[in-house]
Design a protein around this motif. Sequence first.
Motif, PDB file in Angstrom:
ATOM      1  N   ASP A  98       0.820  -1.207   0.000  1.00 45.21           N
ATOM      2  CA  ASP A  98       0.000   0.000   0.000  1.00 45.21           C
ATOM      3  C   ASP A  98       0.860   1.266   0.000  1.00 45.21           C
ATOM      4  O   ASP A  98       0.491   2.281  -0.573  1.00 45.21           O
ATOM      5  CB  ASP A  98      -0.934   0.024   1.223  1.00 45.21           C
ATOM      6  CG  ASP A  98      -2.127  -0.897   1.041  1.00 45.21           C
ATOM      7  OD1 ASP A  98      -2.378  -1.310  -0.112  1.00 45.21           O
ATOM      8  OD2 ASP A  98      -2.803  -1.207   2.048  1.00 45.21           O
ATOM      9  N   GLU A  99       2.012   1.221   0.667  1.00 40.57           N
ATOM     10  CA  GLU A  99       2.878   2.384   0.743  1.00 40.57           C
ATOM     11  C   GLU A  99       3.737   2.551  -0.508  1.00 40.57           C
ATOM     12  O   GLU A  99       4.469   3.523  -0.630  1.00 40.57           O
ATOM     13  CB  GLU A  99       3.772   2.280   1.986  1.00 40.57           C
ATOM     14  CG  GLU A  99       2.990   2.379   3.279  1.00 40.57           C
ATOM     15  CD  GLU A  99       3.843   2.067   4.491  1.00 40.57           C
ATOM     16  OE1 GLU A  99       5.067   1.881   4.346  1.00 40.57           O
ATOM     17  OE2 GLU A  99       3.280   1.997   5.591  1.00 40.57           O
ATOM     18  N   GLY A 100       3.672   1.604  -1.429  1.00 39.71           N
ATOM     19  CA  GLY A 100       4.420   1.724  -2.681  1.00 39.71           C
ATOM     20  C   GLY A 100       5.869   1.365  -2.547  1.00 39.71           C
ATOM     21  O   GLY A 100       6.683   1.736  -3.375  1.00 39.71           O
ATOM     22  N   GLU A 101       6.217   0.676  -1.502  1.00 47.85           N
ATOM     23  CA  GLU A 101       7.610   0.284  -1.340  1.00 47.85           C
ATOM     24  C   GLU A 101       7.888  -0.933  -2.208  1.00 47.85           C
ATOM     25  O   GLU A 101       6.982  -1.569  -2.734  1.00 47.85           O
ATOM     26  CB  GLU A 101       7.886  -0.040   0.126  1.00 47.85           C
ATOM     27  CG  GLU A 101       7.766   1.171   1.025  1.00 47.85           C
ATOM     28  CD  GLU A 101       8.147   0.852   2.452  1.00 47.85           C
ATOM     29  OE1 GLU A 101       8.702  -0.237   2.689  1.00 47.85           O
ATOM     30  OE2 GLU A 101       7.884   1.686   3.312  1.00 47.85           O
ATOM     31  N   ARG A 113       8.817  -2.728  -8.242  1.00 47.18           N
ATOM     32  CA  ARG A 113       8.494  -1.412  -7.690  1.00 47.18           C
ATOM     33  C   ARG A 113       7.057  -1.109  -8.076  1.00 47.18           C
ATOM     34  O   ARG A 113       6.727  -1.028  -9.263  1.00 47.18           O
ATOM     35  CB  ARG A 113       9.417  -0.352  -8.281  1.00 47.18           C
ATOM     36  CG  ARG A 113       9.194   0.997  -7.671  1.00 47.18           C
ATOM     37  CD  ARG A 113      10.429   1.352  -6.984  1.00 47.18           C
ATOM     38  NE  ARG A 113      10.764   2.461  -6.284  1.00 47.18           N
ATOM     39  CZ  ARG A 113      10.629   2.573  -4.982  1.00 47.18           C
ATOM     40  NH1 ARG A 113       9.997   1.678  -4.305  1.00 47.18           N
ATOM     41  NH2 ARG A 113      11.134   3.574  -4.345  1.00 47.18           N
ATOM     42  N   PRO A 115       3.718   1.297  -8.215  1.00 43.94           N
ATOM     43  CA  PRO A 115       3.423   2.736  -8.235  1.00 43.94           C
ATOM     44  C   PRO A 115       2.529   3.116  -7.067  1.00 43.94           C
ATOM     45  O   PRO A 115       1.802   2.309  -6.531  1.00 43.94           O
ATOM     46  CB  PRO A 115       2.700   2.926  -9.565  1.00 43.94           C
ATOM     47  CG  PRO A 115       2.082   1.610  -9.854  1.00 43.94           C
ATOM     48  CD  PRO A 115       3.016   0.581  -9.278  1.00 43.94           C
ATOM     49  N   SER A 116       2.581   4.379  -6.707  1.00 44.54           N
ATOM     50  CA  SER A 116       1.710   4.885  -5.650  1.00 44.54           C
ATOM     51  C   SER A 116       0.316   5.069  -6.227  1.00 44.54           C
ATOM     52  O   SER A 116       0.153   5.471  -7.380  1.00 44.54           O
ATOM     53  CB  SER A 116       2.217   6.239  -5.141  1.00 44.54           C
ATOM     54  OG  SER A 116       3.501   6.076  -4.599  1.00 44.54           O
ATOM     55  N   PRO A 117      -0.699   4.810  -5.432  1.00 47.01           N
ATOM     56  CA  PRO A 117      -2.058   5.015  -5.935  1.00 47.01           C
ATOM     57  C   PRO A 117      -2.342   6.508  -6.084  1.00 47.01           C
ATOM     58  O   PRO A 117      -1.778   7.344  -5.370  1.00 47.01           O
ATOM     59  CB  PRO A 117      -2.933   4.388  -4.846  1.00 47.01           C
ATOM     60  CG  PRO A 117      -2.097   4.353  -3.627  1.00 47.01           C
ATOM     61  CD  PRO A 117      -0.683   4.282  -4.081  1.00 47.01           C
ATOM     62  N   LYS A 119      -4.044  10.136  -5.700  1.00 52.14           N
ATOM     63  CA  LYS A 119      -4.671  10.765  -4.549  1.00 52.14           C
ATOM     64  C   LYS A 119      -5.740  11.727  -5.040  1.00 52.14           C
ATOM     65  O   LYS A 119      -5.616  12.336  -6.082  1.00 52.14           O
ATOM     66  CB  LYS A 119      -3.618  11.515  -3.729  1.00 52.14           C
ATOM     67  CG  LYS A 119      -2.609  10.565  -3.140  1.00 52.14           C
ATOM     68  CD  LYS A 119      -1.600  11.260  -2.284  1.00 52.14           C
ATOM     69  CE  LYS A 119      -0.645  10.212  -1.752  1.00 52.14           C
ATOM     70  NZ  LYS A 119       0.427  10.728  -1.017  1.00 52.14           N
TER      71      LYS A 119
END
Length: 152
Positions: A98-101, A113, A115-117, A119
């Motif tokens: 969830d944190e995109g790590e 890797r 991607p970040s969701p 916002k």
Amino acid sequence: MKQFEKEALKLDNVIMRVEGQQLAIESAGVTSTAVGAIRTGLKTQREIANTLDPDKIAEDLDEIQDLIQDTEEVTEIMSHNYDDIDEDELLAELNDIDEGETVSNPSNSVEIRLPSPPKGELDINLPPVPAGKPKPVAETDEDALTKLEAAM
């Protein structure tokens, strides 16, 4: 009288011979029937033995054993107990995702890797929601036939 006794004795002997002959004939008939049954049984056993191939039977039994083992393996896999999974570890992995790590894939050690969701609001052009009652479904052939019959 002696003559009658001699004649009676002769007739008794004849009767005993006829009865003995009758018994011998019946015995021969029974023996013949038994021998015929034995020959028929032997013929049937030979036919059955000719159709049985020990190598083929062994192959079939091996195949059955393999199928049973495959079925047991599938049953064991399907009945695996998932109670021993560490929920804390799974939750930590989910949080990392969830944190995109980066998440490492233990099966082939390749790092992925994620991607970040996005916002905020997503800008997606969707068609408007229809208002009002939905249009009736086209009438079926039976409905049309019923209306036609009612009109007549």
